[in-house]
Design a protein around this motif. Structure first.
Motif, mmCIF file in Angstrom:
data_model
loop_
_atom_site.group_PDB
_atom_site.id
_atom_site.type_symbol
_atom_site.label_atom_id
_atom_site.label_comp_id
_atom_site.label_asym_id
_atom_site.label_seq_id
_atom_site.Cartn_x
_atom_site.Cartn_y
_atom_site.Cartn_z
ATOM 1 N N ARG A 1 50.760 -55.515 -32.008
ATOM 2 C CA ARG A 1 52.050 -54.964 -32.429
ATOM 3 C C ARG A 1 51.919 -54.460 -33.858
ATOM 4 N NH1 ARG A 1 57.102 -54.881 -30.608
ATOM 5 N NH2 ARG A 1 56.573 -56.287 -28.889
ATOM 6 N N THR A 2 52.257 -53.214 -34.052
ATOM 7 C CA THR A 2 52.091 -52.604 -35.361
ATOM 8 C C THR A 2 53.137 -51.522 -35.541
ATOM 9 O OG1 THR A 2 50.490 -51.515 -36.825
ATOM 10 C CG2 THR A 2 50.422 -50.908 -34.504
ATOM 11 N N ASN A 3 53.162 -50.916 -36.694
ATOM 12 C CA ASN A 3 54.037 -49.786 -36.993
ATOM 13 C C ASN A 3 53.199 -48.576 -37.350
ATOM 14 O OD1 ASN A 3 56.618 -51.119 -36.747
ATOM 15 N ND2 ASN A 3 56.163 -52.155 -38.676
ATOM 16 N N ALA A 4 53.738 -47.419 -37.125
ATOM 17 C CA ALA A 4 53.040 -46.189 -37.496
ATOM 18 C C ALA A 4 52.726 -46.215 -38.985
ATOM 19 C CB ALA A 4 53.897 -44.978 -37.158
ATOM 20 N N GLY A 5 51.515 -45.799 -39.320
ATOM 21 C CA GLY A 5 51.123 -45.720 -40.713
ATOM 22 C C GLY A 5 50.571 -46.991 -41.292
ATOM 23 N N GLU A 6 50.563 -48.096 -40.529
ATOM 24 C CA GLU A 6 50.027 -49.342 -41.071
ATOM 25 C C GLU A 6 48.500 -49.271 -41.179
ATOM 26 O OE1 GLU A 6 53.092 -52.996 -40.197
ATOM 27 O OE2 GLU A 6 51.300 -52.822 -38.940
ATOM 28 N N ARG A 7 47.984 -50.031 -42.120
ATOM 29 C CA ARG A 7 46.530 -50.188 -42.270
ATOM 30 C C ARG A 7 46.170 -51.598 -41.825
ATOM 31 N NH1 ARG A 7 42.900 -47.821 -47.098
ATOM 32 N NH2 ARG A 7 43.002 -46.084 -45.622
ATOM 33 N N LEU A 8 45.231 -51.691 -40.864
ATOM 34 C CA LEU A 8 44.850 -52.956 -40.257
ATOM 35 C C LEU A 8 43.395 -53.271 -40.560
ATOM 36 C CD1 LEU A 8 46.218 -52.266 -36.646
ATOM 37 C CD2 LEU A 8 47.523 -53.059 -38.639
ATOM 38 N N ARG A 9 43.113 -54.550 -40.631
ATOM 39 C CA ARG A 9 41.715 -54.999 -40.617
ATOM 40 C C ARG A 9 41.466 -55.640 -39.264
ATOM 41 N NH1 ARG A 9 38.591 -58.672 -45.162
ATOM 42 N NH2 ARG A 9 36.535 -58.731 -44.149
ATOM 43 N N LEU A 10 40.532 -55.090 -38.507
ATOM 44 C CA LEU A 10 40.174 -55.605 -37.191
ATOM 45 C C LEU A 10 38.805 -56.258 -37.286
ATOM 46 C CD1 LEU A 10 41.263 -52.641 -34.881
ATOM 47 C CD2 LEU A 10 42.636 -54.565 -35.713
ATOM 48 N N ARG A 11 38.732 -57.523 -36.901
ATOM 49 C CA ARG A 11 37.473 -58.277 -36.922
ATOM 50 C C ARG A 11 36.996 -58.418 -35.475
ATOM 51 N NH1 ARG A 11 37.094 -61.336 -41.893
ATOM 52 N NH2 ARG A 11 39.029 -61.258 -43.125
ATOM 53 N N LEU A 12 35.946 -57.697 -35.107
ATOM 54 C CA LEU A 12 35.441 -57.671 -33.741
ATOM 55 C C LEU A 12 34.262 -58.636 -33.622
ATOM 56 C CD1 LEU A 12 35.321 -53.778 -33.229
ATOM 57 C CD2 LEU A 12 37.310 -55.297 -33.174
ATOM 58 N N ILE A 13 34.313 -59.543 -32.640
ATOM 59 C CA ILE A 13 33.271 -60.551 -32.435
ATOM 60 C C ILE A 13 32.837 -60.510 -30.972
ATOM 61 C CG2 ILE A 13 32.645 -62.981 -32.636
ATOM 62 C CD1 ILE A 13 34.998 -63.372 -34.525
ATOM 63 N N ASN A 14 31.536 -60.344 -30.725
ATOM 64 C CA ASN A 14 30.999 -60.389 -29.367
ATOM 65 C C ASN A 14 30.446 -61.785 -29.102
ATOM 66 O OD1 ASN A 14 29.755 -60.125 -26.904
ATOM 67 N ND2 ASN A 14 28.373 -58.475 -27.505
ATOM 68 N N THR A 15 31.157 -62.562 -28.265
ATOM 69 C CA THR A 15 30.735 -63.920 -27.937
ATOM 70 C C THR A 15 30.097 -64.016 -26.557
ATOM 71 O OG1 THR A 15 32.891 -64.506 -26.995
ATOM 72 C CG2 THR A 15 32.605 -64.846 -29.364
ATOM 73 N N ALA A 16 29.831 -62.895 -25.906
ATOM 74 C CA ALA A 16 29.316 -62.910 -24.538
ATOM 75 C C ALA A 16 27.904 -63.489 -24.479
ATOM 76 C CB ALA A 16 29.332 -61.503 -23.957
ATOM 77 N N ASN A 17 27.561 -64.049 -23.319
ATOM 78 C CA ASN A 17 26.213 -64.575 -23.110
ATOM 79 C C ASN A 17 25.156 -63.489 -23.136
ATOM 80 O OD1 ASN A 17 27.329 -67.183 -22.618
ATOM 81 N ND2 ASN A 17 25.653 -67.605 -21.194
ATOM 82 N N ALA A 18 25.467 -62.316 -22.608
ATOM 83 C CA ALA A 18 24.433 -61.298 -22.464
ATOM 84 C C ALA A 18 24.953 -59.874 -22.585
ATOM 85 C CB ALA A 18 23.724 -61.462 -21.110
ATOM 86 N N ARG A 19 26.250 -59.645 -22.430
ATOM 87 C CA ARG A 19 26.760 -58.278 -22.376
ATOM 88 C C ARG A 19 26.737 -57.617 -23.748
ATOM 89 N NH1 ARG A 19 29.465 -55.345 -18.752
ATOM 90 N NH2 ARG A 19 29.776 -57.174 -17.418
ATOM 91 N N ILE A 20 26.243 -56.394 -23.794
ATOM 92 C CA ILE A 20 26.319 -55.543 -24.980
ATOM 93 C C ILE A 20 27.591 -54.725 -24.860
ATOM 94 C CG2 ILE A 20 25.198 -53.691 -26.280
ATOM 95 C CD1 ILE A 20 22.536 -54.634 -24.957
ATOM 96 N N PHE A 21 28.469 -54.838 -25.845
ATOM 97 C CA PHE A 21 29.716 -54.082 -25.827
ATOM 98 C C PHE A 21 29.559 -52.799 -26.639
ATOM 99 C CE2 PHE A 21 31.592 -58.210 -24.711
ATOM 100 C CZ PHE A 21 32.489 -57.821 -23.726
#
Length: 476
Positions: A222-242
């Protein structure tokens, strides 16, 4: 059970009411204050982190819930958040039927706290506990997970995010953690068995048939137009490359594997091997609900995260974000003159391996298979008695990975970060995990600045279990 494509494709029209975990500035301040170690708190038992079973709904409604192994009964485990320089203190209590430990992935911590059974500590038996106490030197996005029978325990859900906040946070409106995983479910919706089977371990690993973000197949922000976000992406999968892309955002990568880039890189795509992380700073460019992050597979995109618009805000154009504050990493002054060690990866399905050393004995491939070993590094399967190399503290070292198999491998070094030596001799960003594709060679440079015995292994966890692990030693 529906296929990945069916479930992920269907979720585009799913309910947009579920929110991503959002940490506002006030929560950050409260969290940092709570993590401070006061004299009175130091005398008390640390907060408890318990590994136990829990029923979690992974598949869509109408399917059965899955019995997971979780930290504190949730998947992912609770987000641990401290400010840089403050202590992480947790009493790990094991209520599972198997011994376990916690590895604090990407943290350059003291060796005794690294959580590797047989190398840094004994595994914690069922009903027992172990107290972890360390101070993360680096701000960034990290995570924690089991490191005993990790090919099974992580596939059952035993992991969680660990966030170390900078003393001076970037100018953003929201800070959001997104934990990506895939799960192999049975037709009923529960977890499928067959952990560590020879087919998975000798091929690409345990790949799932459903994708979740923060433990849900339908995730939204949930966000508003024009907002600046920090997204922290973490791959915890056993084997899948995202392979992840995004729409409706202007996005810059500002950190990889927790370590800030010298300059933010504007892009619309990032590839994350198992265990890798990426921090994005993004500007929201839409004023209505829309797809946000999608996974690319076989040339098709499947939406994983959507935007749900709040009231207010307008689309605005902002300048590029400033770099994050640097972490206190060692200088690579003499890496060009550093000794180079080669790590040759062989074996697996469709490999040409005929024999290897296992537990000090030369075995035929058939004998190795009888022990569950199908991968080697420099002709050795599993941990050898001697380290791959032993270095005095402060020594620079180069390590060349040569992948002579037909599968990719995400190679992770504990206790240190390294930089890739690029084809022109320059150095890439700091990482703790590097993806080495099939029939590819990649070289990294590091400074051995953290004393102890440190694991080096493939984070495709079935590959690790079937032989692809070694260790290095850094002398004090």
């Amino acid at each position: 059970m529906a296929s990945v494509k069916h479930v992920i494709g269907a979720k585009i029209s799913a309910s947009r009411s579920r929110l991503a975990t959002m940490i506002d500035r006030r929560t950050l301040l409260l969290s940092a204050a709570a993590s401070a170690v006061t004299p009175s708190a130091a005398k008390m038992a640390p907060p408890q982190l318990t590994a136990k079973e829990a029923l979690i709904q992974l598949a869509p409604e109408g399917y059965d819930a899955a019995t997971l192994w979780c930290f504190d009964g949730q998947s992912p485990g609770p987000e641990i958040r401290v400010r840089q320089g403050r202590a992480v203190q947790r009493r790990f209590v094991n209520e599972l039927a198997q011994p376990s430990t916690i590895h604090w992935h990407g943290i350059r911590l003291q060796n005794a706290m690294d959580g590797v059974p047989g190398l840094t500590q004994p595994a914690v038996a069922p009903g027992e506990f172990f107290e972890y106490d360390f101070v993360p030197p680096d701000a960034g996005t990290y995570w924690y997970h089991s490191h005993n029978r990790s090919w099974e325990q992580m596939a059952r859900g035993l992991y969680g995010p660990l966030i170390v906040d900078e003393s001076e946070a970037p100018e953003i409106d929201q800070d959001i953690t997104l934990v990506f995983d895939d799960w192999r479910l049975a037709e009923s919706g529960g977890l499928a068995g067959g952990y560590g089977n020879l087919h998975d371990n000798s091929h690409a690993g345990r790949l799932g048939n459903i994708i979740t973000v923060n433990g849900r197949i339908s995730e939204s922000i949930r966000t508003n137009a024009g907002e600046r976000l920090r997204l922290r992406l973490i791959n915890t999968a056993n084997a899948r490359i995202f392979e992840l892309g995004w729409q409706n955002l202007s996005a810059w990568i500002v950190a990889l594997d927790g370590m800030p880039l010298e300059a933010p890189q504007q892009t619309d795509l990032v590839t994350l091997a198992p265990a890798q992380r990426a921090d994005l700073i993004v500007d929201v460019l839409v004023t209505d609900e829309a797809p946000l992050i999608y996974m690319i597979e076989d040339g098709t995109g499947y939406v994983l995260v959507e935007i749900v618009m709040g009231k207010g805000g307008t689309r605005t154009t902002r300048s590029a974000p400033l770099p994050l504050p640097p972490n206190p990493l060692p200088e690579l002054h003499s890496e060009a003159e550093a000794e180079t060690t080669t790590l040759l990866m062989e074996g697996g399905a469709m490999g040409n391996l005929s024999s290897a050393v296992f537990e000090g004995e030369e075995l035929s491939l058939r004998e190795m298979v009888d022990h569950g070993m199908v991968w080697t590094m420099n002709g050795v399967a599993g941990l050898a008695e001697d380290p791959l190399f032993a270095l005095d503290r402060g020594t620079s070292q180069r390590l060349q990975f040569i992948n002579e198999t037909v599968f990719p491998h995400g190679m992770h070094l504990h206790g240190h970060h390294f930089r890739e030596v690029l084809s022109d001799g320059s150095l890439g960003p700091w990482r703790d995990t590097i993806l080495v594709e099939q029939n590819e060679a990649r070289e990294v440079a590091m400074v051995a600045d953290n004393p102890g015995k440190w694991l080096l292994h493939c984070h495709m966890l079935g590959h690790q279990a079937a032989g692809m692990k070694t260790w290095i030693e850094v002398k004090a």
